[in-house]
Design a protein around this motif. Structure first.
Motif, short mmCIF file in Angstrom:
data_model
loop_
_atom_site.label_atom_id
_atom_site.label_comp_id
_atom_site.label_asym_id
_atom_site.label_seq_id
_atom_site.Cartn_x
_atom_site.Cartn_y
_atom_site.Cartn_z
N HIS A 265 1.14 -4.92 0.78
CA HIS A 265 2.41 -5.53 1.21
C HIS A 265 2.23 -6.90 1.86
O HIS A 265 2.43 -7.91 1.21
N HIS B 176 0.20 5.59 -5.01
CA HIS B 176 0.05 6.87 -4.30
C HIS B 176 0.17 8.01 -5.30
O HIS B 176 1.27 8.29 -5.81
N HIS C 240 -2.08 -0.12 4.66
CA HIS C 240 -0.81 -0.87 4.58
C HIS C 240 -0.74 -1.84 5.74
O HIS C 240 -1.22 -1.55 6.84
N ASP D 41 2.75 0.35 -6.24
CA ASP D 41 3.09 1.13 -5.04
C ASP D 41 4.03 2.30 -5.36
O ASP D 41 4.93 2.62 -4.57
N LEU E 140 11.46 1.98 5.14
CA LEU E 140 10.14 2.60 4.99
C LEU E 140 9.95 3.85 5.86
O LEU E 140 9.59 4.91 5.36
N LEU F 254 12.73 -0.46 -1.01
CA LEU F 254 12.80 -0.01 0.38
C LEU F 254 13.44 -1.06 1.29
O LEU F 254 13.59 -0.83 2.49
N SER G 44 8.54 -2.10 -4.81
CA SER G 44 8.61 -1.32 -3.58
C SER G 44 9.34 -2.10 -2.49
O SER G 44 10.22 -1.56 -1.80
N GLN H 223 2.77 10.79 -4.67
CA GLN H 223 4.17 10.33 -4.75
C GLN H 223 4.59 10.10 -6.20
O GLN H 223 5.59 9.41 -6.46
N ARG I 288 -3.99 5.38 6.59
CA ARG I 288 -2.69 5.07 5.97
C ARG I 288 -2.10 3.77 6.51
O ARG I 288 -1.79 2.86 5.77
N PHE I 289 -1.93 3.71 7.82
CA PHE I 289 -1.55 2.47 8.51
C PHE I 289 -1.64 2.71 10.00
O PHE I 289 -1.95 3.83 10.45
N GLU J 75 4.58 -4.49 6.33
CA GLU J 75 5.52 -4.24 5.22
C GLU J 75 6.96 -4.45 5.67
O GLU J 75 7.75 -5.08 4.95
N TRP K 209 12.09 6.72 4.91
CA TRP K 209 11.68 7.20 3.58
C TRP K 209 10.41 8.04 3.68
O TRP K 209 10.28 9.09 3.02
N LEU K 210 9.47 7.59 4.53
CA LEU K 210 8.24 8.38 4.71
C LEU K 210 8.58 9.77 5.24
O LEU K 210 8.09 10.79 4.74
N1 GUN Z 1 3.19 2.60 4.70
C1 GUN Z 1 2.52 3.71 5.10
N2 GUN Z 1 2.55 4.66 4.16
C2 GUN Z 1 3.25 4.15 3.13
C3 GUN Z 1 3.61 4.67 1.85
O1 GUN Z 1 3.31 5.80 1.47
N3 GUN Z 1 4.33 3.84 1.06
C4 GUN Z 1 4.68 2.56 1.45
N4 GUN Z 1 5.38 1.80 0.62
N5 GUN Z 1 4.34 2.08 2.63
C5 GUN Z 1 3.63 2.86 3.46
#
Ligand code: GUN
Ligand code: ZN
Length: 449
Positions: free
Chosen positions: A282, A90, A243, A335, A104, A311, A307, A93, A215-216, A246, A107-108
């Motif tokens: 992941h 990213h 993603h 990551d 996760l 996390l 990662s 980041q 993103r997910f 994860e 943290w986001l």
């Molecule tokens: N899942 C969705 N966005 C992210 C991200 O920015 N980093 C990680 N590790 N997982 C995610």
């Protein structure tokens, strides 16, 4: 002995621009499938470069007389490998690695989203792009698949910076239409149109590729995932990155959001997002059904071990990822910023330790195959980067196996290539990178002008 720098030397009378001498290491395939024949190790090797590409590879003693007059760079016992390929990182980041959340999703919310919001400022993005690419090259990474932010202009700045450096970079504007702060949201229609404009501006320019980047499934609803699927159908040469599976908390939320789907992989499958150019970061908690379906679709699962540890996402078991028909293609990535190191060798060391915790073994040769040839193939770039073959781009990394006092002491005990590679994986970081080359030019350290 070091003679003149290729980029500053006199015009070559030899038909090539430069000759690099050192220990050449590369891989023609996965050593786990093909064994030693897939590993090339030429202790006193030579590479001849011309117009950004490798034109000759072999033992220095066999270097054709014609090439001997070219400017030479002698790296002695250092290893010359194809430049590392990072298939999941990213860009926005780049400076939040090591910011610790509870997991996760926390943290986001607390670190990633606030930092990504700064990329609404295109000048911030432009400056960050230079720092980010400098960091990649300082760690020996010469190609990558990159998430940018939701902002179209931030992706523009990243592509422009990579184009100036002649790098092979695939990237995409993040798609997020829910589950994120309003300032970071687009919608199905605006996200699709911005992706199309970015594709039109950058895909195929130099060595750049576009990757459609939902993103997910927590931050893209059904309409946006359908738009991403439509994009892939319209532009089959584009990549897709997202993603998948994860953390357990994430999976529970996806199950709540998409109750009709059989599992998390099925959410993406229903929208046409599975295919040979699709990379899923992941995959820590995938079921056998999901792996089988990803394999059938030709998709890649990208293991991000630093990662997952940082996390607390879980232990990725490489056991099922043997190169047979029932396993998806495996790639390995940093990551950043969930990951904690830009170094692919250090990331391989983390993958090795994760495998140990799962009762598996990751052969060092397989690990370095993944970080070079394997990751390049996952990005659809396997015919141009990832190997030291004539015709391939001269994207290279030079590693010093004695870069630190500890490595020097350790290297004195190494008897095999596996010993040397395992020491670099477990003890190495950016200090092992003696040089990085992109398209036949040394770009790290930056040549003096
Ligand atoms: N899942 C969705 N966005 C992210 C991200 O920015 N980093 C990680 N590790 N997982 C995610
Ligand atoms: Zn990620």
């Amino acid at each position: 002995m070091t003679t003149s720098c290729p980029s500053s030397g006199p015009p070559a009378q030899s038909g090539v621009d430069a000759v690099l001498l050192g220990r050449l290491i590369d891989f023609s395939g996965d050593p786990a499938a093909h064994g030693r024949v897939a590993v090339r190790d030429i202790p006193d090797g030579a590479l001849a470069l011309k117009d950004g590409r490798i034109v000759w590879t072999g033992a220095a003693a066999a270097l054709p007389a014609l090439f001997r007059g070219a400017p030479q760079r002698n790296y002695g016992p250092c290893l010359i490998l194809p430049g590392f390929v990072d298939p999941h990182i990213h860009f926005p980041q780049y400076r939040i690695a090591g910011a610790g959340g509870r997991g996760l999703l926390d943290w986001l919310d607390r670190f990633a989203f606030p930092e990504e919001a700064r990329y609404a400022d295109a000048e911030h993005a432009a400056a960050a792009a230079e720092i980010f690419l400098d960091l990649l090259l300082a760690h020996g990474t010469t190609a990558a698949l990159v998430f940018s932010t939701v902002h179209e202009q931030a992706a523009d700045r990243l592509f422009a910076a990579a184009a100036r450096r002649g790098m092979a970079l695939a990237a995409g504007k993040t798609l997020m239409d829910q589950g994120a702060p309003p300032a970071l949201r687009d919608d199905a229609e605006t996200g699709l149109r911005a992706s199309e404009r970015l594709y039109a501006r950058w895909h195929g320019q130099g060595r750049l590729r576009y990757a459609v980047s939902p993103r997910f499934a927590i931050t893209s609803g059904a309409a946006q995932l359908a738009a991403a699927g439509a994009f892939l159908e319209s532009y089959p040469d584009a990549l897709m990155q997202t993603h998948l599976s994860e953390t357990k908390e994430e999976i529970a939320e996806v199950t709540r959001l998409f109750p009709e789907a059989a599992d998390y992989t099925d959410v993406y499958d229903r929208f046409g997002l599975l295919g040979p150019r699709s990379l899923f970061a992941h995959g820590v908690h995938l079921s056998a059904r999901e792996r089988a379906r990803l394999s059938e679709a030709g998709a890649t699962v990208v293991h991000c071990p630093t990662s997952n540890a940082f996390l607390g996402s879980g232990l990725f078991d490489i056991g099922p990822y043997l190169p047979d028909a029932a396993a998806p293609r495996l790639a390995v990535a940093t990551d950043i910023g969930g990951g904690t190191s830009y170094s692919l060798p250090a990331t391989l060391g983390a993958a090795y330790r994760t495998a140990q915790l799962c009762g598996r073994r990751l052969q060092p040769e397989r690990a370095f195959y993944l970080a070079t040839c394997g990751n390049a193939e996952a990005l659809g770039m396997g015919d141009e980067i990832g190997r030291l073959e004539p015709g391939f781009f001269a994207d290279l990394v030079v590693l010093n196996p004695r870069a630190t006092p500890l490595l020097a002491a350790r290297d004195a005990l190494s008897e095999t290539l596996a010993d040397t590679l395992l020491a670099l994986m477990t003890l190495g970081d950016d200090r092992i990178v003696r040089a990085s080359w992109v398209a036949g030019q040394q770009c790290y350290p930056k040549p003096e002008v």
